[in-house]
Motif scaffolding. Sequence first.
Motif, PDB file in Angstrom:
ATOM      1  N   LYS A 166      21.796  13.485  41.137  1.00  0.00           N
ATOM      2  CA  LYS A 166      23.213  13.762  41.322  1.00  0.00           C
ATOM      3  C   LYS A 166      23.397  14.480  42.649  1.00  0.00           C
ATOM      4  O   LYS A 166      22.689  15.430  42.967  1.00  0.00           O
ATOM      5  N   ARG A 167      24.350  14.020  43.396  1.00  0.00           N
ATOM      6  CA  ARG A 167      24.649  14.614  44.692  1.00  0.00           C
ATOM      7  C   ARG A 167      25.744  15.646  44.524  1.00  0.00           C
ATOM      8  O   ARG A 167      26.654  15.472  43.715  1.00  0.00           O
ATOM      9  N   ASN A 168      25.656  16.686  45.274  1.00  0.00           N
ATOM     10  CA  ASN A 168      26.661  17.728  45.265  1.00  0.00           C
ATOM     11  C   ASN A 168      28.002  17.107  45.648  1.00  0.00           C
ATOM     12  O   ASN A 168      28.105  16.440  46.663  1.00  0.00           O
ATOM     13  N   PRO A 169      29.045  17.321  44.886  1.00  0.00           N
ATOM     14  CA  PRO A 169      30.340  16.713  45.212  1.00  0.00           C
ATOM     15  C   PRO A 169      30.925  17.230  46.533  1.00  0.00           C
ATOM     16  O   PRO A 169      31.775  16.574  47.127  1.00  0.00           O
ATOM     17  N   PHE A 170      30.454  18.347  47.002  1.00  0.00           N
ATOM     18  CA  PHE A 170      30.967  18.895  48.254  1.00  0.00           C
ATOM     19  C   PHE A 170      30.079  18.521  49.450  1.00  0.00           C
ATOM     20  O   PHE A 170      30.330  18.941  50.572  1.00  0.00           O
ATOM     21  N   ALA A 171      29.048  17.720  49.207  1.00  0.00           N
ATOM     22  CA  ALA A 171      28.136  17.334  50.293  1.00  0.00           C
ATOM     23  C   ALA A 171      28.867  16.550  51.380  1.00  0.00           C
ATOM     24  O   ALA A 171      28.589  16.714  52.571  1.00  0.00           O
ATOM     25  N   ALA A 174      30.561  18.969  53.580  1.00  0.00           N
ATOM     26  CA  ALA A 174      29.590  19.671  54.421  1.00  0.00           C
ATOM     27  C   ALA A 174      29.143  18.779  55.573  1.00  0.00           C
ATOM     28  O   ALA A 174      28.993  19.240  56.711  1.00  0.00           O
TER      29      ALA A 174
END
Length: 188
Positions: A166-171, A174
């Motif tokens: 799962k990827r950070n939703p805020f990536a 960023a």
Amino acid sequence: MTPDRGEPVTMTNETAINVAGLLKGLVGATRSYELHLDRLPLGDGLSAEEIDGTVHLTRLRDGIIADVEIAGVASLECVRCLREYDQAFETSFSEEFRQSVDLRTGVEIPPEEDEDEETSLIDENHELDLAEVMRQEILIAFPMRPDCGPSCPGPDVTEVGEPIVKRNPFAALADMLDEETDETGAGR
């Protein structure tokens, strides 16, 4: 032991009771029965087993009321782990049975105007059968979401393929911020 003396009669693996004698009696006359069923089909492959209880019949003006208390066990499927487990149940209910045929003449008795179609009937042989009413009451007595209890292991976990990262939703934000910093050459 006869039902006329007030002593309960034992019914083993029977749900139909001949009530001709009780129908000949006065309003308010009673009969008592001890009920023991090894198995009662509930539908869709489900059945209740080891059912024990009591049946108390009371003569009414144009029928009989059955007061029933039963307890037993059924094999249900747990909604969490999907394994079968034994679910105990206990229920009590009253059901009125109306005569469909006159005891003395054998003439069919028409239903009353305000009577619904679901009224339980005493058949032409003067027998009332508790099987369907018990089936319905047992099903109602089961929990809405049956589970095998606090020690339920939960669902079986099966791994298929590679794990999902799962990827950070805020990536993405960023990354955009990093690109903006690189273009302007300014730091934060």
